[in-house]
Design a protein around this motif. Structure first.
Motif, PDB file in Angstrom:
ATOM      1  N   GLU A 174       0.862  -1.099  -0.015  1.00  0.00           N
ATOM      2  CA  GLU A 174      -0.051  -0.064  -0.012  1.00  0.00           C
ATOM      3  C   GLU A 174       0.812   1.158  -0.002  1.00  0.00           C
ATOM      4  O   GLU A 174       1.996   1.244   0.460  1.00  0.00           O
ATOM      5  CB  GLU A 174      -0.871   0.078   1.248  1.00  0.00           C
ATOM      6  N   ARG A 175       0.373   2.172  -0.721  1.00  0.00           N
ATOM      7  CA  ARG A 175       1.140   3.537  -0.776  1.00  0.00           C
ATOM      8  C   ARG A 175       1.285   4.198   0.574  1.00  0.00           C
ATOM      9  O   ARG A 175       0.443   4.228   1.479  1.00  0.00           O
ATOM     10  CB  ARG A 175       0.437   4.584  -1.687  1.00  0.00           C
ATOM     11  N   VAL A 176       2.578   4.557   0.949  1.00  0.00           N
ATOM     12  CA  VAL A 176       2.514   5.284   2.145  1.00  0.00           C
ATOM     13  C   VAL A 176       2.766   6.713   1.843  1.00  0.00           C
ATOM     14  O   VAL A 176       2.232   7.698   2.555  1.00  0.00           O
ATOM     15  CB  VAL A 176       4.158   4.972   2.884  1.00  0.00           C
ATOM     16  N   ALA A 177       3.610   7.156   0.905  1.00  0.00           N
ATOM     17  CA  ALA A 177       3.762   8.670   0.488  1.00  0.00           C
ATOM     18  C   ALA A 177       4.401   8.591  -0.796  1.00  0.00           C
ATOM     19  O   ALA A 177       5.459   7.902  -1.095  1.00  0.00           O
ATOM     20  CB  ALA A 177       4.471   9.341   1.270  1.00  0.00           C
ATOM     21  N   GLY A 178       3.978   9.579  -1.887  1.00  0.00           N
ATOM     22  CA  GLY A 178       4.574   9.501  -3.066  1.00  0.00           C
ATOM     23  C   GLY A 178       4.621   8.185  -3.550  1.00  0.00           C
ATOM     24  O   GLY A 178       3.616   7.486  -3.884  1.00  0.00           O
ATOM     25  N   TYR A 179       5.875   7.739  -4.154  1.00  0.00           N
ATOM     26  CA  TYR A 179       5.966   6.461  -4.896  1.00  0.00           C
ATOM     27  C   TYR A 179       6.439   5.547  -3.949  1.00  0.00           C
ATOM     28  O   TYR A 179       6.898   4.392  -4.421  1.00  0.00           O
ATOM     29  CB  TYR A 179       6.936   6.588  -6.099  1.00  0.00           C
ATOM     30  N   ARG A 180       6.438   5.881  -2.511  1.00  0.00           N
ATOM     31  CA  ARG A 180       6.888   4.740  -1.663  1.00  0.00           C
ATOM     32  C   ARG A 180       5.605   3.908  -1.113  1.00  0.00           C
ATOM     33  O   ARG A 180       4.721   4.284  -0.721  1.00  0.00           O
ATOM     34  CB  ARG A 180       7.545   5.370  -0.382  1.00  0.00           C
ATOM     35  N   PHE A 181       5.908   2.422  -1.221  1.00  0.00           N
ATOM     36  CA  PHE A 181       4.899   1.325  -1.101  1.00  0.00           C
ATOM     37  C   PHE A 181       5.467   0.421   0.263  1.00  0.00           C
ATOM     38  O   PHE A 181       6.553   0.199   0.257  1.00  0.00           O
ATOM     39  CB  PHE A 181       4.541   0.693  -2.266  1.00  0.00           C
ATOM     40  N   HIS A 182       4.545   0.247   1.038  1.00  0.00           N
ATOM     41  CA  HIS A 182       4.683  -0.614   2.081  1.00  0.00           C
ATOM     42  C   HIS A 182       4.197  -1.930   2.174  1.00  0.00           C
ATOM     43  O   HIS A 182       3.066  -1.809   2.040  1.00  0.00           O
ATOM     44  CB  HIS A 182       4.504   0.049   3.606  1.00  0.00           C
ATOM     45  N   PRO A 183       4.890  -2.981   2.138  1.00  0.00           N
ATOM     46  CA  PRO A 183       4.071  -4.635   2.134  1.00  0.00           C
ATOM     47  C   PRO A 183       3.450  -4.705   3.090  1.00  0.00           C
ATOM     48  O   PRO A 183       3.946  -4.559   4.269  1.00  0.00           O
ATOM     49  CB  PRO A 183       5.346  -5.446   1.846  1.00  0.00           C
TER      50      PRO A 183
END
Length: 293
Positions: A273-282
């Protein structure tokens, strides 16, 4: 063995019994289903197998499609044909025009009270257990959405229909409400689930067919990589895939809120899922080499 199986549950057994049968046939204990079907109902029961069980949370809000028959003339304790009559039987043959008007009234969002004989819990106890003991059960009404109600036929006291509804809708309660509205009493006489979200009866196999295909070495598994197709599939380089399977954030150029992260072999590594911008967390790691979830 990981993936999904679309089972055609027969009428007369519980969803739990169907899961137990599949566990025995597949020699796999990690099997769960996506939405209970009452014992009297048949049709689509989606089974998640192995690591696919980790994906269940993403299927909770899938709409369901049913075809069934309502019997007008008397109501029952369970709101279906398995219950004890709660009203005197009367000869009642509804007019087609009246049923069409009734169906139209129920389209959209409204509050629905679950049947007293259901798995809904009262102070931690399934309501059906209380109802079986003769205790009065009144469950809180919950919002449901009736997206489609199609009249298929009216034959004497029997009304055949097709319905597409939100998750959590009880078709038994609909039948009971229809009987109350018509002043005749009614109950659900027959029900078949024809679809659960993207899973349709055209892909469903019976328990006998499942057993035959397992014997042939070709169980009808929908692979992990084909599940949750509404989330974009993002292939990762080996280093990024290793990070994802250990639960670390990864950079992904995608505008979606959730994505499927694939390793270098094209296998599902995680749902992120998106955390911020293009950073995603599994949020769910599927890779068997990691204990994260």
């Amino acid at each position: 063995m990981d993936g999904a199986i679309v089972l055609d549950k027969p009428a007369g057994i519980t969803s739990h019994s169907a899961v137990l049968a599949a566990r025995r046939l597949l020699s796999e204990s990690r099997i769960g289903h996506l939405g209970t079907l009452d014992p009297m109902a048949s049709g689509v029961l989606v089974l998640l197998v192995g690591r696919a069980t980790r994906l269940a949370r993403f299927y909770r809000d899938r709409e369901k499609t049913y075809e069934g028959t309502i019997r007008f003339g008397f109501s029952t304790t369970t709101y279906d044909g398995d219950g004890t009559p709660t009203s005197l039987e009367q000869l009642f043959h509804p007019e087609e025009s009246a049923i069409r008007s009734l169906f139209q009234e129920f389209l959209g969002t409204h509050l629905q009270e679950p049947p007293p004989f259901s798995a809904k819990k009262v102070s931690g106890v399934p309501s059906y257990r209380l109802a079986r003991k003769g205790k009065a059960v009144r469950l809180a009404a919950v919002p449901v959405v009736i997206r489609e109600l199609e009249l298929l036929a009216v034959e004497g006291p029997l009304v055949r229909f097709r319905a597409r509804v939100s998750a959590g809708t009880y078709i038994r309660s609909l039948a009971h409400e229809f009987g109350q509205r018509m002043g005749s009493g009614a109950h659900l006489a027959q029900l078949r689930r024809t679809a659960a979200g993207e899973f349709a009866e055209s892909s469903a196999v019976s328990l006998d067919q499942l057993e035959d295909q397992i014997r042939q070495g070709a169980p009808p598994l929908i692979p992990l990589e084909s599940l949750l197709a509404e989330f974009p599939a993002i292939p990762l380089a080996p280093a990024a895939a290793a990070r994802a399977t250990h639960g670390h954030d990864v950079e992904v150029e995608c505008n979606a809120e959730r994505v499927r992260l694939l390793d270098e072999s094209g296998h599902l590594a995680a749902i992120a899922e998106r955390v911020a911008g293009y950073r995603f967390h599994p949020v769910v790691v599927v890779n068997s080499g990691s204990g994260a979830d």
